[in-house]
Motif scaffolding. Structure first.
Motif, PDB file in Angstrom:
ATOM      1  N   TRP A  70      69.145  72.778  50.097  1.00  0.00           N
ATOM      2  CA  TRP A  70      68.888  72.405  48.650  1.00  0.00           C
ATOM      3  C   TRP A  70      69.426  73.235  47.721  1.00  0.00           C
ATOM      4  O   TRP A  70      69.063  73.352  46.409  1.00  0.00           O
ATOM      5  CB  TRP A  70      67.178  72.429  48.475  1.00  0.00           C
ATOM      6  N   GLU A  71      70.231  74.282  47.837  1.00  0.00           N
ATOM      7  CA  GLU A  71      70.750  75.102  46.963  1.00  0.00           C
ATOM      8  C   GLU A  71      72.370  75.025  47.390  1.00  0.00           C
ATOM      9  O   GLU A  71      73.157  75.724  46.489  1.00  0.00           O
ATOM     10  CB  GLU A  71      70.446  76.476  47.088  1.00  0.00           C
ATOM     11  N   LEU A  72      72.727  74.376  48.303  1.00  0.00           N
ATOM     12  CA  LEU A  72      74.368  74.321  48.575  1.00  0.00           C
ATOM     13  C   LEU A  72      75.034  73.627  47.264  1.00  0.00           C
ATOM     14  O   LEU A  72      74.598  72.572  46.848  1.00  0.00           O
ATOM     15  CB  LEU A  72      74.615  73.544  49.855  1.00  0.00           C
ATOM     16  N   GLU A  73      76.023  74.269  47.086  1.00  0.00           N
ATOM     17  CA  GLU A  73      77.084  73.589  46.076  1.00  0.00           C
ATOM     18  C   GLU A  73      78.456  73.728  46.672  1.00  0.00           C
ATOM     19  O   GLU A  73      78.706  74.748  47.405  1.00  0.00           O
ATOM     20  CB  GLU A  73      76.984  74.426  44.612  1.00  0.00           C
ATOM     21  N   PRO A  74      79.564  72.780  46.332  1.00  0.00           N
ATOM     22  CA  PRO A  74      80.770  72.975  46.591  1.00  0.00           C
ATOM     23  C   PRO A  74      81.322  74.487  46.333  1.00  0.00           C
ATOM     24  O   PRO A  74      81.143  74.941  45.327  1.00  0.00           O
ATOM     25  CB  PRO A  74      81.738  71.883  45.716  1.00  0.00           C
ATOM     26  N   ILE A  78      59.215  62.231  46.436  1.00  0.00           N
ATOM     27  CA  ILE A  78      60.250  63.116  45.978  1.00  0.00           C
ATOM     28  C   ILE A  78      60.638  62.981  44.523  1.00  0.00           C
ATOM     29  O   ILE A  78      60.319  61.814  43.917  1.00  0.00           O
ATOM     30  CB  ILE A  78      61.612  62.988  46.812  1.00  0.00           C
ATOM     31  N   ARG A  79      61.404  64.092  44.027  1.00  0.00           N
ATOM     32  CA  ARG A  79      62.123  64.169  42.708  1.00  0.00           C
ATOM     33  C   ARG A  79      63.185  64.929  42.592  1.00  0.00           C
ATOM     34  O   ARG A  79      63.232  65.750  43.534  1.00  0.00           O
ATOM     35  CB  ARG A  79      61.095  64.780  41.672  1.00  0.00           C
ATOM     36  N   SER A  97      59.616  84.729  50.549  1.00  0.00           N
ATOM     37  CA  SER A  97      59.985  85.099  49.137  1.00  0.00           C
ATOM     38  C   SER A  97      59.856  84.264  47.932  1.00  0.00           C
ATOM     39  O   SER A  97      59.245  84.252  46.912  1.00  0.00           O
ATOM     40  CB  SER A  97      60.846  86.453  48.647  1.00  0.00           C
ATOM     41  N   TYR A  98      60.390  83.003  48.568  1.00  0.00           N
ATOM     42  CA  TYR A  98      60.712  82.037  47.491  1.00  0.00           C
ATOM     43  C   TYR A  98      60.126  80.839  47.774  1.00  0.00           C
ATOM     44  O   TYR A  98      60.112  80.291  48.879  1.00  0.00           O
ATOM     45  CB  TYR A  98      62.085  81.838  47.203  1.00  0.00           C
ATOM     46  N   LYS A  99      59.399  79.889  46.743  1.00  0.00           N
ATOM     47  CA  LYS A  99      58.880  78.535  47.197  1.00  0.00           C
ATOM     48  C   LYS A  99      60.213  77.560  47.586  1.00  0.00           C
ATOM     49  O   LYS A  99      60.086  76.849  48.287  1.00  0.00           O
ATOM     50  CB  LYS A  99      57.862  78.178  46.268  1.00  0.00           C
ATOM     51  N   PHE A 100      60.992  77.805  46.513  1.00  0.00           N
ATOM     52  CA  PHE A 100      62.222  76.691  46.454  1.00  0.00           C
ATOM     53  C   PHE A 100      63.520  77.265  46.221  1.00  0.00           C
ATOM     54  O   PHE A 100      64.349  77.473  46.967  1.00  0.00           O
ATOM     55  CB  PHE A 100      61.892  75.643  45.432  1.00  0.00           C
ATOM     56  N   HIS A 137      59.923  67.758  47.186  1.00  0.00           N
ATOM     57  CA  HIS A 137      58.692  67.115  46.975  1.00  0.00           C
ATOM     58  C   HIS A 137      57.884  67.983  45.944  1.00  0.00           C
ATOM     59  O   HIS A 137      56.911  68.938  46.539  1.00  0.00           O
ATOM     60  CB  HIS A 137      58.005  67.110  48.485  1.00  0.00           C
ATOM     61  N   PRO A 138      57.665  67.598  44.911  1.00  0.00           N
ATOM     62  CA  PRO A 138      57.091  68.767  43.881  1.00  0.00           C
ATOM     63  C   PRO A 138      55.443  68.761  44.379  1.00  0.00           C
ATOM     64  O   PRO A 138      55.078  70.143  44.049  1.00  0.00           O
ATOM     65  CB  PRO A 138      57.133  67.809  42.704  1.00  0.00           C
ATOM     66  N   ASP A 139      54.891  68.081  44.998  1.00  0.00           N
ATOM     67  CA  ASP A 139      53.406  68.337  45.132  1.00  0.00           C
ATOM     68  C   ASP A 139      53.374  69.344  46.330  1.00  0.00           C
ATOM     69  O   ASP A 139      52.154  70.119  46.197  1.00  0.00           O
ATOM     70  CB  ASP A 139      52.649  66.950  45.660  1.00  0.00           C
ATOM     71  N   THR A 140      54.204  69.509  47.057  1.00  0.00           N
ATOM     72  CA  THR A 140      54.161  70.726  48.232  1.00  0.00           C
ATOM     73  C   THR A 140      55.164  71.536  47.993  1.00  0.00           C
ATOM     74  O   THR A 140      55.297  72.653  48.921  1.00  0.00           O
ATOM     75  CB  THR A 140      54.222  69.683  49.528  1.00  0.00           C
ATOM     76  N   LEU A 141      56.147  71.432  47.102  1.00  0.00           N
ATOM     77  CA  LEU A 141      57.206  72.481  46.765  1.00  0.00           C
ATOM     78  C   LEU A 141      58.236  72.429  48.145  1.00  0.00           C
ATOM     79  O   LEU A 141      58.753  73.526  48.203  1.00  0.00           O
ATOM     80  CB  LEU A 141      56.715  73.786  46.448  1.00  0.00           C
ATOM     81  N   ARG A 142      58.399  71.526  48.703  1.00  0.00           N
ATOM     82  CA  ARG A 142      59.303  71.491  49.685  1.00  0.00           C
ATOM     83  C   ARG A 142      60.421  70.808  49.586  1.00  0.00           C
ATOM     84  O   ARG A 142      60.436  69.861  48.927  1.00  0.00           O
ATOM     85  CB  ARG A 142      58.681  70.611  50.976  1.00  0.00           C
ATOM     86  N   PRO A 143      61.670  71.276  49.934  1.00  0.00           N
ATOM     87  CA  PRO A 143      63.032  70.581  49.843  1.00  0.00           C
ATOM     88  C   PRO A 143      63.086  69.471  50.684  1.00  0.00           C
ATOM     89  O   PRO A 143      62.278  69.211  51.378  1.00  0.00           O
ATOM     90  CB  PRO A 143      64.120  71.532  50.224  1.00  0.00           C
TER      91      PRO A 143
END
Length: 564
Positions: free
Chosen positions: A355-359, A110-111, A446-449, A120-126
């Motif tokens: 992976w996009e949730l913000e307060p 992970i990064r 439509s979107y990878k991440f 997970h940048p190698d697989t573009l999974r959150p």
């Protein structure tokens, strides 16, 4: 999988020959070297390893047991890896070989990504970081360890915070057992958050010179970095003086030598955000169980936050504290989290674009997280009136979740710009999920991440525009260890300033110890931490950071003379 020195020497004669059994990606492969009494001391063995994508890393050997040295690496790409050995043992020097890496269903390491999240940048999974603590998992009986891991993974945990221990720098059977447990955790798809030492003091006592610390850092990288881990330098960096310098020294070495660039941080009694400007740290750990600290710091720092707070009290109290900490913008890592709540959070957040949730601050009657225009998640700790959530004008599916039972109930769909509703039952807390389910399905196609870019707000530092003042401490001189009165006075009464969160911290910049948080209340009395300074007199900078009910962030500074 291993290669003995005999196999390695065969590879030298036929350079293209495979010298290691085909190994799945993210699985350690080992080259083993047997030395004897006639070889140079100390032994030095390294290998330059080139991936199928022509990325090169220099990896050193560690002494696994007396007279046996190992180069361990984990392939991250399928295909042929080539290597060349350099050593002060002449019969090893210059040997070459190759190893075959096989494709495997593994998300990769992970990064940090998207300001406060993980990928997970190698697989573009959150990556939904859900952690549990088992500090003694490397020293307990093996059967108890495996049972503990099974229970934790059943509750949804995919990270385990474990103490490595300072005896790691040797070739004992205990370390071979740690290797086996790290393999077990990796096979279970559990990332190990590896704590190198409890405190800076215990670490420096074991390794007092920088040469010893550098050697230790090289050893743990060579031995443990090929596993699925993150680095946690200390369990509590704030315990004693010079913790910041020690963490920076080790963190910088890990950053320099770890070929996998595993995420790095340190545990904290309050917060590790104080070290974020030092250039080595990837994410922030919060030790406070009060949600004011992560809620405020989340608006000031663009790194993922992980809670390592300890939850106490009854099951109801732990549940409410858990959800308040999650809704402050942290990933779960609390010690004492009820397993049913950890499992529920994993299941609930797994249904969101977490992976996009913000307060989300445009809410009354609770607190919320959101991907605006897509979904809104709210927590109502004490239902006493309607919950109001402002939304983009669309149709949303409405789900009410009882956190005490985990039961989710679908309500009537809602369409509009402000959702207003009473909780189904005012006798306990509730979770609310407003979701454009069809829109989310489309985004996944439509979107990878990321579906949008997250932005940071501009912090307001101008005293003329900050809606509060520091009225205490009023004295010009302050003393470490003495109780100090503090108070913030609201100067502009608005709906937003009626509900503010405050963080009081102090720092003696010249001493380089980092800032320490000493209160999370608007007013009161507190003792200044003794480890703020090492030399006197000094100049103490007190900072009051805050957010209002709309999430707007402010900061004020006041300077005092610091005396013993």
């Amino acid at each position: 999988m291993r290669l003995t020195v005999a196999g390695l020497m065969l590879a030298a004669a036929a350079h293209a020959q495979q010298v290691c059994e085909p190994t799945p990606v993210y699985t350690p492969c080992e080259l083993v070297f047997d030395v004897n009494s006639g070889d140079p001391s100390p032994v030095e063995i390294r290998a330059e390893i080139k991936s199928p994508k022509f990325k090169t890393a220099m990896i050193g050997a560690f002494e696994e047991k007396p007279n046996r040295w190992v180069i361990r690496f984990s392939p991250t790409d399928a295909g042929e890896y080539q290597f060349r050995v350099t050593s002060n043992v002449e019969r090893f020097n210059g040997k070459t070989g190759s190893a075959q890496a096989l494709a495997a269903e593994h998300p990769g390491y992970i990064r940090p990504a998207n300001l406060h999240h993980w990928i997970h940048p190698d697989t573009l999974r959150p990556h939904l970081w859900t952690a549990a603590a088992c500090l003694d998992c490397f020293t307990m009986e093996r059967s108890a360890f495996e049972k503990q891991v099974e229970e934790l993974t059943a509750s949804g945990a995919n990270h385990l915070r474990v103490r490595l221990g300072l005896s790691a720098f040797d070739s004992s059977a205990a370390n071979r057992e740690i290797d086996g447990r790290l393999r077990f955790l990796s096979e279970k798809r559990v990332t190990t958050d590896l704590i190198l030492a409890d405190t800076p003091q215990t670490f420096s006592a074991a390794y007092p010179s920088w040469q010893e610390r550098e050697r230790f850092a090289g050893y743990v990288v060579n031995r443990f970095a090929p596993f699925d881990i993150t680095w946690l330098i200390f369990n509590d960096w704030e315990d004693g003086k010079d913790g910041r310098a020690m963490a920076r020294e080790i963190g910088t070495l890990l950053k320099k030598h770890d070929p996998y660039d595993h995420p790095r941080s340190t545990g904290a009694r309050m917060t590790s955000a104080s070290l974020s400007a030092d250039g080595w740290m990837d994410y922030i750990n919060i030790g406070s169980s009060l949600d004011a600290l992560p809620s405020v710091e989340h608006q000031f720092f663009t790194r993922p936050f992980v809670s390592q707070a300890t939850l106490k009290g009854s099951a109801d109290e732990k549940r409410k504290r858990f959800w308040n900490l999650v809704f402050s913008g942290q990933y779960a890592g609390m010690d004492g989290t009820p397993p049913d709540q950890l499992k529920l959070s994993t299941e609930l957040l797994g249904r969101t674009r977490f992976w996009e949730l913000e307060p989300w601050f445009d809410v009354d009657g609770g607190r919320a997280l959101a991907v605006n225009d897509v979904e809104y998640l709210a927590y109502i700790e004490k239902p006493s009136g309607p919950i109001e959530v402002s939304t983009e004008k669309h149709s949303y599916q409405v789900y009410w979740i009882d956190p005490a039972t985990g039961v989710s109930t679908k309500a009537k769909d809602y369409k509009g710009e402000k959702f207003v509703s009473e909780a189904p039952d005012k006798s306990h807390d509730w979770l609310l999920h407003l979701s454009r389910d069809g829109r989310k399905e489309g985004l996944l196609k439509s979107y990878k991440f990321e579906s949008r870019q997250n932005y940071t707000q501009e912090i307001e530092y101008d005293p003329a525009k900050v809606p509060f003042q520091i009225v205490e401490p009023s004295a010009a001189k302050l003393s470490l260890g003495a109780q100090v009165k503090y108070e913030a006075k609201i100067t502009r009464e608005t709906r937003a300033t009626r509900d503010m969160m405050f963080v009081w911290s102090g720092e003696v910049v010249a001493d380089g110890q980092g800032y320490r948080v000493f209160s999370l209340d608007r007013s009161g009395a507190a003792n200044l931490p003794r480890d703020l300074a090492t030399k006197f007199p000094g100049v103490l900078n007190v900072r009051l950071s805050a957010i209002n009910a709309n999430g707007k962030a402010y900061a004020l500074d006041r300077v005092y003379q610091l005396v013993p």
